[in-house]
Design a protein around this motif. Structure first.
Motif, PDB file in Angstrom:
ATOM      1  N   VAL A 140       0.788  -1.226   0.000  1.00  0.00           N
ATOM      2  CA  VAL A 140       0.000   0.000   0.000  1.00  0.00           C
ATOM      3  C   VAL A 140       0.822   1.279   0.000  1.00  0.00           C
ATOM      4  O   VAL A 140       0.395   2.280  -0.541  1.00  0.00           O
ATOM      5  CB  VAL A 140      -0.967   0.019   1.202  1.00  0.00           C
ATOM      6  N   ASN A 169      -5.955  -3.090  -1.789  1.00  0.00           N
ATOM      7  CA  ASN A 169      -5.863  -1.857  -1.010  1.00  0.00           C
ATOM      8  C   ASN A 169      -6.404  -0.661  -1.777  1.00  0.00           C
ATOM      9  O   ASN A 169      -5.990  -0.399  -2.910  1.00  0.00           O
ATOM     10  CB  ASN A 169      -4.400  -1.589  -0.641  1.00  0.00           C
ATOM     11  N   THR A 198      -8.719  -1.706   3.104  1.00  0.00           N
ATOM     12  CA  THR A 198      -8.398  -3.018   2.552  1.00  0.00           C
ATOM     13  C   THR A 198      -9.689  -3.791   2.330  1.00  0.00           C
ATOM     14  O   THR A 198     -10.429  -4.058   3.273  1.00  0.00           O
ATOM     15  CB  THR A 198      -7.480  -3.806   3.496  1.00  0.00           C
TER      16      THR A 198
END
Length: 252
Positions: free
Chosen positions: A11, A133, A155
Motif C-alpha cells: 500500500v 488496497n 483493505t
C-alpha cells in the motif's frame, strides 16, 4: 492474519501516487486515519461514510490498480470544530461502512438508493479487480491556507466460498485423506490448510496432482484428525472451502 498481511504489503508506494498525479494539491502535512479492513463477497456493494471536514474539502479515491478518481461528496454547510483541531476522534469515528449483499437480500435499485446517503462513498458491485488496497484522501486547507491531507487505507478482501472435492467424507483409521477445491483456480498464488483445533501441528504435504486446486495429502489419519478442515487459496481474490472429516474406529 495470513490474508490481511498479504494484502497490506503493497500500500505505501501506491498511496503517494495521489500527490504525484495531482500536483496542485501538494499537501504540507498528512494525517492518517485508522485503517479499515472489510471482508465481503463478489457483487457486494460497499458504502463508506466519508469523514466530514469542511464544505471545500476535496475527496479522491485510489483503486488497487493505482487509478485515482475524484469523489463528489455533499458536505454539510457547517462543521463544528474547536481550536482548529481537525483530527480528533470525532472525525475518525465517521468512517463507518456497510455492505449491501445484492444477491442474498435481493435489493432493487430503489431500496439501494434509500440506504445510500449523499455523503457515502460507494464501491461496487465488487469484481475481482476490486480486491486489495484502496486509499481515501481528503484534501483541505487549514486556517493559514496550507493544504492538509487526511488519508485512510481501506483493505477490501473479497472471499468466495467454493465447493470441496469431498463432501463430508468418512474414512477409516490409517487411511489417506486428500482434501482440495472441487475445481482448479486460475492465477492461484498460495494455499493454506487449517486442521481441526486438536491437530494444529498435524504434518501434511501439498499434492502435485491437484496443485491448482490447493490439494493436500494427509497420510495415516488418526482419531484426532476428525473435525472441520479449512482450505484457503489466494489468487486474484481469496477462495475458501471447509470439509468435515469423519474417522471410523476401524483399520482397513
Amino acid at each position: 492474519m495470513f490474508r490481511r498481511t498479504a494484502i497490506l504489503s503493497s500500500v505505501v508506494a501506491r498511496m503517494y501516487r495521489i500527490i504525484e498525479s495531482l500536483p496542485v494539491l501538494l499537501a504540507n502535512s498528512k494525517v492518517e486515519l485508522s485503517p479499515l479492513f472489510i471482508a465481503c463477497g463478489l457483487n457486494d456493494i460497499i458504502t463508506i461514510s466519508a469523514p466530514m471536514v469542511d464544505k471545500n474539502a476535496l475527496y479522491y479515491l485510489t483503486k488497487p490498480n493505482g487509478d485515482v478518481t475524484k469523489i463528489d461528496i455533499q458536505q454539510p454547510s457547517y462543521i463544528k470544530r474547536k481550536h482548529n483541531d481537525l483530527y480528533n476522534d470525532e472525525i475518525a469515528t465517521l468512517n463507518n461502512y456497510q455492505i449491501l449483499n445484492v444477491k442474498d437480500k435481493r435489493l432493487n435499485e430503489l431500496e439501494m438508493e434509500e440506504r445510500i446517503e449523499s455523503s457515502d462513498i460507494v464501491i461496487g458491485p465488487l469484481t475481482e479487480d476490486d480486491h486489495g488496497n484502496w486509499v481515501l484522501s481528503v484534501y483541505h486547507k487549514d486556517l493559514d491556507g496550507n493544504w492538509i491531507e487526511l488519508f485512510q487505507v481501506i483493505t477490501i478482501e473479497i472471499v468466495e466460498n467454493v465447493p470441496p472435492s469431498l463432501s463430508n467424507p468418512t474414512i477409516s483409521l490409517g487411511d489417506e485423506f486428500r482434501p482440495s477445491f472441487a475445481y482448479p483456480i486460475k492465477n492461484l498464488e498460495s494455499c493454506e490448510l487449517i486442521a481441526p483445533g486438536s491437530t494444529f501441528d498435524r504434518f501434511y504435504t501439498r499434492s502435485n496432482i491437484e496443485f491448482d486446486r490447493c490439494g493436500y495429502v494427509i497420510n495415516n489419519v488418526t482419531k484426532p484428525d476428525e473435525g472441520l478442515w479449512t482450505i484457503i487459496g489466494v489468487g486474484r481474490i481469496v477462495y475458501e472451502t471447509q470439509i468435515y472429516l469423519k474417522i471410523l474406529n476401524t483399520i482397513t
